[in-house]
Design a protein around this motif. Structure first.
Motif, PDB file in Angstrom:
ATOM      1  N   GLU A  33      31.964  39.817  44.767  1.00  0.00           N
ATOM      2  CA  GLU A  33      33.420  39.878  44.636  1.00  0.00           C
ATOM      3  C   GLU A  33      33.863  39.068  43.419  1.00  0.00           C
ATOM      4  OE1 GLU A  33      35.404  41.711  46.216  1.00  0.00           O
ATOM      5  OE2 GLU A  33      34.236  42.382  47.935  1.00  0.00           O
ATOM      6  N   THR A  34      34.672  39.681  42.585  1.00  0.00           N
ATOM      7  CA  THR A  34      35.151  39.006  41.366  1.00  0.00           C
ATOM      8  C   THR A  34      36.636  38.690  41.436  1.00  0.00           C
ATOM      9  OG1 THR A  34      35.569  41.133  40.295  1.00  0.00           O
ATOM     10  CG2 THR A  34      33.391  40.125  39.957  1.00  0.00           C
ATOM     11  N   GLY A  35      37.311  39.222  42.454  1.00  0.00           N
ATOM     12  CA  GLY A  35      38.751  39.003  42.559  1.00  0.00           C
ATOM     13  C   GLY A  35      39.546  39.830  41.559  1.00  0.00           C
ATOM     14  N   ASN A  36      38.883  40.832  40.986  1.00  0.00           N
ATOM     15  CA  ASN A  36      39.524  41.680  39.988  1.00  0.00           C
ATOM     16  C   ASN A  36      40.451  42.675  40.685  1.00  0.00           C
ATOM     17  OD1 ASN A  36      40.235  43.337  37.877  1.00  0.00           O
ATOM     18  ND2 ASN A  36      38.155  43.493  37.032  1.00  0.00           N
ATOM     19  N   ILE A  37      41.747  42.564  40.438  1.00  0.00           N
ATOM     20  CA  ILE A  37      42.726  43.429  41.091  1.00  0.00           C
ATOM     21  C   ILE A  37      42.555  44.884  40.678  1.00  0.00           C
ATOM     22  CG2 ILE A  37      44.492  43.148  39.309  1.00  0.00           C
ATOM     23  CD1 ILE A  37      45.058  43.291  43.137  1.00  0.00           C
ATOM     24  N   VAL A  38      41.990  45.106  39.489  1.00  0.00           N
ATOM     25  CA  VAL A  38      41.773  46.476  39.003  1.00  0.00           C
ATOM     26  C   VAL A  38      40.789  47.204  39.913  1.00  0.00           C
ATOM     27  CG1 VAL A  38      40.985  47.882  37.061  1.00  0.00           C
ATOM     28  CG2 VAL A  38      42.272  45.770  36.644  1.00  0.00           C
TER      29      VAL A  38
END
Length: 452
Positions: free
Chosen positions: A425-430
């Motif tokens: 998980e990178t927390g990238n909203i995209v």
């Protein structure tokens, strides 16, 4: 005290001098200063009248008049290590007495000489053996106080000594340094050869030799017994391991029950001999029979405690009847189905294809459907079959969206992050946007992707 710091007992009648010593067995005895005699107790003529030979008393009122062999006064002290183990700091103001090779902290205050040899004095609170000790000024890491001495002993004790009086703490530092430097060689060890043996030591040694001999014989016998026992144990273990049933055989007999929630999709389908997990089909069937028209289906959360009970029942192979009144809330069943997919060790859209699906949804609209269809065909068979059953069901939910108020977008928001996620998980909203778009595309193009 004699020149080595030992207590000296002098008879008032005969003027004979005696010293105290401890033998190898820890027994205390006395011997004459000239080494000619040794006794377990002081001779009676000197016992009643014996007293230690005291040095000339110095003025206790002024610490500066004391020599470095005897010093006493009030200091702040705390232990930070005892027997090699760290202890919590507990600063206390204590009466300290530097006597011979020891630093004593009595329970009650008194002058140095009166405390050391007075008949009514209590035992010290604790004693610090200075033989082989190390002394230095403490760093700020040890204490934020000023004028702090750090003292480490051979026995594993570390303590901090402090005084706000600069001159006083310097005198103590010099006195303890002097004592340590003059106690490098243990006095009792240094004169050990000149100390007479304890009374009856030869008899004691013979008895000790006999005991050691018996002990040695018993150890040899014990070792041979232990060796034979070890061989028997090894033989039994080998036989047991050879006869031990396989893991698969134990599972088939029902001794080991694998979990449903948290199992990989492939292994679960293999165990159940199906291409779609039974629990998934059971939930979908129940929802389609009883709850397709329920408002907020899959969007509304069920009671988590009841969902966990349902999860427990499934995992422990209990006979599951979703028509039981315990599961009457449709949101409990839908919540359990979402939890099943969420707890898969690898999501329905496998990790190794996550970036491929993201790249597919970025393509031109005309190319997206075929790209996603091709990627789904590359997934394991259980993933393909389960995905088809799930999306066919969700398509039915959307078809009566006027009653349950669930459309393609709302279902995509619910199932996107559950079915499709990156391994890290990178927390990238995209990513969230792409996850939702992929689910949305499959719902809209279900027939083109899976066929009618």
């Amino acid at each position: 005290l004699d020149e080595r710091g030992h207590t000296l007992y002098i008879s008032e009648h005969t003027n004979e001098k005696w010293k105290k010593h401890v033998d190898d067995q820890g027994r205390q005895y006395y011997y004459s200063a000239d080494g000619s005699r040794s006794e377990w107790e002081l001779p009676k003529d000197s016992l009643n009248a014996s007293k230690p030979c005291l040095p000339e008393e110095t003025s206790p009122s002024s610490p500066k008049n004391q020599n470095t062999e005897e010093k006493y006064g009030v200091l702040n002290v705390t232990k930070i290590t005892e027997n090699g183990k760290k202890v919590r700091k507990n600063w206390t103001s204590a009466w300290a007495v530097l006597q011979g090779s020891s630093l004593l902290f009595p329970k009650t205050q008194g002058s140095g000489a009166s405390w050391k040899f007075g008949s009514n004095q209590s035992k010290p609170e604790f004693t610090v053996d200075l033989k082989g000790a190390v002394i230095e000024w403490a760093s700020k890491e040890k204490s934020s106080k000023r004028n702090v001495i750090e003292l480490k002993t051979r026995q594993g004790m570390e303590l901090l000594i402090q005084s706000d009086n600069d001159s006083l703490i310097n005198e103590w530092y010099k006195a303890i340094c002097y004592t340590i430097n003059n106690q490098v060689g243990d006095p009792e060890e240094a004169v050990e050869e000149d100390v007479p043996d304890s009374p009856g030591v030869e008899k004691h040694d013979k008895e000790k030799d006999q005991r050691d001999s018996k002990k040695s014989r018993s150890i040899k016998t014990s070792n041979s017994v232990d060796s034979s026992e070890q061989k028997k144990t090894k033989t039994k273990l080998k036989k047991f391991l050879i006869r031990r049933p396989t893991l698969q055989a134990v599972r088939e007999k029902g001794y080991i029950k694998d979990q449903v929630f948290g199992s990989s999709l492939t292994s679960l389908c293999q165990r159940e001999n199906t291409s779609v997990p039974k629990f998934v089909k059971l939930c979908i069937q129940y929802v389609e029979e009883h709850g397709l028209e329920v408002d907020g289906l899959y969007r509304v959360s069920g009671n988590l405690a009841v969902i966990q009970k349902l999860r427990f029942a499934v995992n422990h192979d209990e006979k599951l009847d979703l028509n039981d009144s315990k599961w009457e809330d449709i949101h409990v069943v839908t919540g359990a189905l979402k939890m099943f997919f969420r707890e898969l060790p690898e999501p329905l859209f496998t990790y190794n294809h996550f970036n491929d699906f993201v790249n597919a949804i970025k393509q031109e609209p005309k190319q997206r459907v075929q790209a996603v269809k091709d990627l789904i065909k590359q997934l394991p068979k259980p993933n393909q079959e389960t995905m088809q059953v799930l999306f066919r069901h969700l398509k039915k939910v959307v078809e009566i969206g006027e009653k349950n108020r669930m459309n393609v977008q709302s279902l995509a928001i619910v199932f996107g992050p559950t079915l499709l996620r990156p391994e890290k998980e990178t927390g990238n909203i995209v990513h969230t946007v792409y996850q939702n778009q992929i689910v949305e595309l499959i719902l809209l193009e279900y027939s083109a992707i899976f066929g009618s």
